[in-house]
Structures are given as C-alpha cells and as structure tokens.
Design a protein around this motif. Structure first.
Motif, PDB file in Angstrom:
ATOM      1  N   LYS A 255       0.823  -1.222   0.000  1.00  0.00           N
ATOM      2  CA  LYS A 255       0.000   0.000   0.000  1.00  0.00           C
ATOM      3  C   LYS A 255       0.856   1.271   0.000  1.00  0.00           C
ATOM      4  O   LYS A 255       0.573   2.208  -0.724  1.00  0.00           O
TER       5      LYS A 255
ATOM      6  N   THR B  27      -1.937   6.668   7.173  1.00  0.00           N
ATOM      7  CA  THR B  27      -2.644   6.729   8.463  1.00  0.00           C
ATOM      8  C   THR B  27      -2.094   5.715   9.459  1.00  0.00           C
ATOM      9  O   THR B  27      -2.181   5.918  10.662  1.00  0.00           O
ATOM     10  N   GLY B  28      -1.513   4.616   8.942  1.00  0.00           N
ATOM     11  CA  GLY B  28      -0.899   3.631   9.839  1.00  0.00           C
ATOM     12  C   GLY B  28       0.170   4.283  10.703  1.00  0.00           C
ATOM     13  O   GLY B  28       0.339   3.938  11.878  1.00  0.00           O
TER      14      GLY B  28
ATOM     15  N   ARG C 230       0.800   4.109  14.630  1.00  0.00           N
ATOM     16  CA  ARG C 230       2.115   3.675  15.119  1.00  0.00           C
ATOM     17  C   ARG C 230       2.691   4.693  16.108  1.00  0.00           C
ATOM     18  O   ARG C 230       3.340   4.325  17.090  1.00  0.00           O
TER      19      ARG C 230
ATOM     20  N   ARG D 170       8.945   1.935  13.090  1.00  0.00           N
ATOM     21  CA  ARG D 170       9.006   0.816  12.137  1.00  0.00           C
ATOM     22  C   ARG D 170       9.595  -0.455  12.734  1.00  0.00           C
ATOM     23  O   ARG D 170      10.134  -1.277  12.007  1.00  0.00           O
TER      24      ARG D 170
ATOM     25  N   THR E 214       0.839  -1.554  17.858  1.00  0.00           N
ATOM     26  CA  THR E 214      -0.092  -0.703  17.115  1.00  0.00           C
ATOM     27  C   THR E 214      -1.437  -1.377  16.896  1.00  0.00           C
ATOM     28  O   THR E 214      -2.488  -0.767  17.054  1.00  0.00           O
ATOM     29  N   SER E 215      -1.391  -2.666  16.539  1.00  0.00           N
ATOM     30  CA  SER E 215      -2.688  -3.291  16.268  1.00  0.00           C
ATOM     31  C   SER E 215      -3.470  -3.463  17.568  1.00  0.00           C
ATOM     32  O   SER E 215      -4.682  -3.618  17.554  1.00  0.00           O
TER      33      SER E 215
ATOM     34  N   SER F 122      -4.833   0.301  18.454  1.00  0.00           N
ATOM     35  CA  SER F 122      -5.788   0.827  17.471  1.00  0.00           C
ATOM     36  C   SER F 122      -7.186   0.223  17.614  1.00  0.00           C
ATOM     37  O   SER F 122      -8.081   0.582  16.854  1.00  0.00           O
TER      38      SER F 122
ATOM     39  N   GLY G 149      -4.715   3.188   4.464  1.00  0.00           N
ATOM     40  CA  GLY G 149      -4.917   2.631   5.804  1.00  0.00           C
ATOM     41  C   GLY G 149      -5.760   1.379   5.782  1.00  0.00           C
ATOM     42  O   GLY G 149      -5.586   0.510   4.919  1.00  0.00           O
TER      43      GLY G 149
ATOM     44  N   ILE H 110     -10.183   3.716   5.511  1.00  0.00           N
ATOM     45  CA  ILE H 110     -10.284   5.033   4.856  1.00  0.00           C
ATOM     46  C   ILE H 110     -11.575   5.125   4.032  1.00  0.00           C
ATOM     47  O   ILE H 110     -12.333   6.084   4.165  1.00  0.00           O
TER      48      ILE H 110
ATOM     49  N   ARG I  54       7.613  -8.449   3.481  1.00  0.00           N
ATOM     50  CA  ARG I  54       7.942  -7.828   4.770  1.00  0.00           C
ATOM     51  C   ARG I  54       9.284  -8.363   5.289  1.00  0.00           C
ATOM     52  O   ARG I  54      10.115  -7.607   5.786  1.00  0.00           O
TER      53      ARG I  54
ATOM     54  N   ARG J  48     -11.798  -6.512  14.845  1.00  0.00           N
ATOM     55  CA  ARG J  48     -12.137  -5.556  15.902  1.00  0.00           C
ATOM     56  C   ARG J  48     -13.534  -4.973  15.645  1.00  0.00           C
ATOM     57  O   ARG J  48     -13.935  -4.780  14.481  1.00  0.00           O
TER      58      ARG J  48
HETATM   59  O1   DC Z   1      -0.289   0.102   7.667  1.00  0.00           O
HETATM   60  P1   DC Z   1       0.539  -0.205   8.922  1.00  0.00           P
HETATM   61  O2   DC Z   1       1.165  -1.575   8.900  1.00  0.00           O
HETATM   62  O3   DC Z   1       1.523   0.864   9.215  1.00  0.00           O
HETATM   63  O4   DC Z   1      -0.547  -0.215  10.124  1.00  0.00           O
HETATM   64  C1   DC Z   1      -0.159  -0.437  11.444  1.00  0.00           C
HETATM   65  C2   DC Z   1      -1.349  -0.880  12.283  1.00  0.00           C
HETATM   66  O5   DC Z   1      -2.257   0.224  12.415  1.00  0.00           O
HETATM   67  C3   DC Z   1      -2.149  -2.057  11.771  1.00  0.00           C
HETATM   68  O6   DC Z   1      -2.201  -3.093  12.727  1.00  0.00           O
HETATM   69  C4   DC Z   1      -3.545  -1.545  11.587  1.00  0.00           C
HETATM   70  C5   DC Z   1      -3.573  -0.198  12.223  1.00  0.00           C
HETATM   71  N1   DC Z   1      -4.262   0.758  11.364  1.00  0.00           N
HETATM   72  C6   DC Z   1      -5.597   0.983  11.616  1.00  0.00           C
HETATM   73  O7   DC Z   1      -6.163   0.370  12.516  1.00  0.00           O
HETATM   74  N2   DC Z   1      -6.278   1.895  10.869  1.00  0.00           N
HETATM   75  C7   DC Z   1      -5.666   2.565   9.876  1.00  0.00           C
HETATM   76  N3   DC Z   1      -6.349   3.447   9.159  1.00  0.00           N
HETATM   77  C8   DC Z   1      -4.293   2.328   9.603  1.00  0.00           C
HETATM   78  C9   DC Z   1      -3.620   1.402  10.357  1.00  0.00           C
END
Ligand code: DC
Length: 224
Positions: free
Chosen positions: A11, A29-30, A34, A86, A94-95, A98, A124, A127, A152, A182
């Motif tokens: 992405k 947006t990730g 983060r 990162r 992060t997950s 979020s 994201g 979005i 990755r 979620r």
């Molecule tokens: O795209 P990324 O790998 O940087 O995203 C990191 C985490 O953020 C991933 O677990 C999902 C969350 N995320 C989210 O919940 N909503 C978004 N718009 C973007 C990322």
C-alpha cells in the motif's frame, strides 16, 4: 483517494507513486496509529491497562507536517517519529492500541482535517469505510499471505534487522485477524471498492490501473 488493505500488500509504495502521479501528498494513516503505540511503549505503560493507555495518548501531541518531498510526516510531541515507529515491537503494539474507539476517533479527526486541507492519497484500513466513505475513489489492495510475508521479511532483512520468515508470516496473520475482527472500524471490503490483487503486479502496473479507474470514475482529466 482511499487505499485500504492488510499489511504487506504494498500500500505505501503504491500510495506514494499514485500521489506523485496526481501531484498531491500521501497520508499514511498507519503511521499515526504507530505514533500512538510508540508513545505508549516509551511511557512504559502496560498495553492491557486501557485507562493508562488512553491517558498517555490524551497527553500526547500528535500532528502531521508537510515534508519537502510531498509527504506528511507524523510529529510526536514536536519530534518527527522517523524510523522509531518501524520496529516489530511497535507493529505489534499498534494493532493493540488501534482497537480503542477513543484513539480511533482522535486520529480520524486529525486525518480528515489534514486531508481536507491538502487533498491527499490516504492509505490505511478504514479510509473508504469510515474516514472518507463518500469518496468516489476507493481501492482495496490485497495479496496472498505468503507473498506479503515474503515482502515484509525481505524489507526487514534489507534494513539490517533480524527476521525469520515464519515469524513474519505468523505476525501478519495475527495482525490481520485483529484488524479484521475488531468491533470498531474493522478492515472490510465491500462493493464500493475497486479490488486489486497485488501478488503478481508491479507497483507501476497497479498505479496505471488506479489512474485509469480514477479517470473512468470521475470523467475528469488527471495528470499523466
Ligand atoms: O499500515 P501499517 O502496517 O503501518 O498499520 C499499522 C497498524 O495500524 C495495523 O495493525 C492496523 C492499524 N491501522 C488501523 O487500525 N487503521 C488505519 N487506518 C491504519 C492502520
């Protein structure tokens, strides 16, 4: 332009290229989620302690600042987050952070404000479904899990980090399950999205398809 999809589908690369073709900034947006996770980890807070997590995030100053190369950089407490967001630890945290609706509401407001001001390719998970549901241009990028894990893993190795392919695949599957499962703003794809499988396509080919779709959908001329 909204680009959603799971992690490791390319992405960010595609969003950057598309933004350059269209002459608008890209909003990752990730990176905002983060930055929140980084704040919580740096404060040494237990990720299971919901109240402490929300309090720490409430105190944090999170902004998006335009960069010279057309991006939008996340500033945390006045400092660019850079590569600090990162690491695998931040990815995992992060997950988890979020999932909190309070955190999502705050970041969605920030994302809307910044994208409305600059116009942007926004990438994201939510979005097209939550942040900009009205946009005509929604893309869902997907790829086979093995392909995503492979990418990755190679990225981590190239940046000098220790990485095991099997571990990366497990991490991806775990984060996918959390992002799709979620209750607030799960990763979903419905008929309003144009779906593109990136497994066997180069980023340039994907962007060609996106630009063609945008032209068809909007009927407007976009830069070559
Ligand atoms: O795209 P990324 O790998 O940087 O995203 C990191 C985490 O953020 C991933 O677990 C999902 C969350 N995320 C989210 O919940 N909503 C978004 N718009 C973007 C990322």
């Amino acid at each position: 332009m909204a680009i959603d999809g799971p992690s490791g589908v390319g992405k960010s690369t595609v969003a950057r290229l598309l933004a350059r073709r269209l002459g608008v900034p890209v909003l990752d947006t990730g990176a905002t989620y983060r930055a929140v996770a980084l704040e919580v980890l740096e404060a040494g807070i237990d990720l299971d302690d919901r109240e402490a997590v929300l309090a720490a995030v409430g105190r944090a100053d999170i902004e998006l600042q335009p960069t010279a190369d057309g991006g939008l950089e996340v500033m945390l407490d006045g400092r660019p987050v850079g590569d600090r967001i990162r690491t695998p630890e931040v990815s995992a945290a992060t997950s988890r952070v979020s999932v909190h609706p309070e955190i999502r509401a705050r970041l969605v407001a920030l994302q809307r404000r910044v994208a409305a001001r600059f116009g942007a390719v926004v990438e994201g998970r939510d979005i097209g479904s939550v942040v900009f549901p009205e946009t005509l241009h929604k893309f869902f990028l997907d790829a086979r899990p093995a392909v995503r894990a492979d990418r990755r893993h190679l990225e981590l190795v190239a940046s000098g980090k220790d990485s095991s392919y099997q571990q990366v695949l497990r991490d991806i599957e775990e984060r996918d399950a959390r992002d799709r499962g979620r209750p607030d703003s799960p990763l979903i794809c419905d008929e309003t999205y144009h779906v593109i499988d990136s497994s066997d396509l180069t980023p340039e080919r994907i962007v060609d398809r996106m630009v063609a779709t945008i032209r068809r959908t909007s009927g407007a001329r976009t830069p070559p």
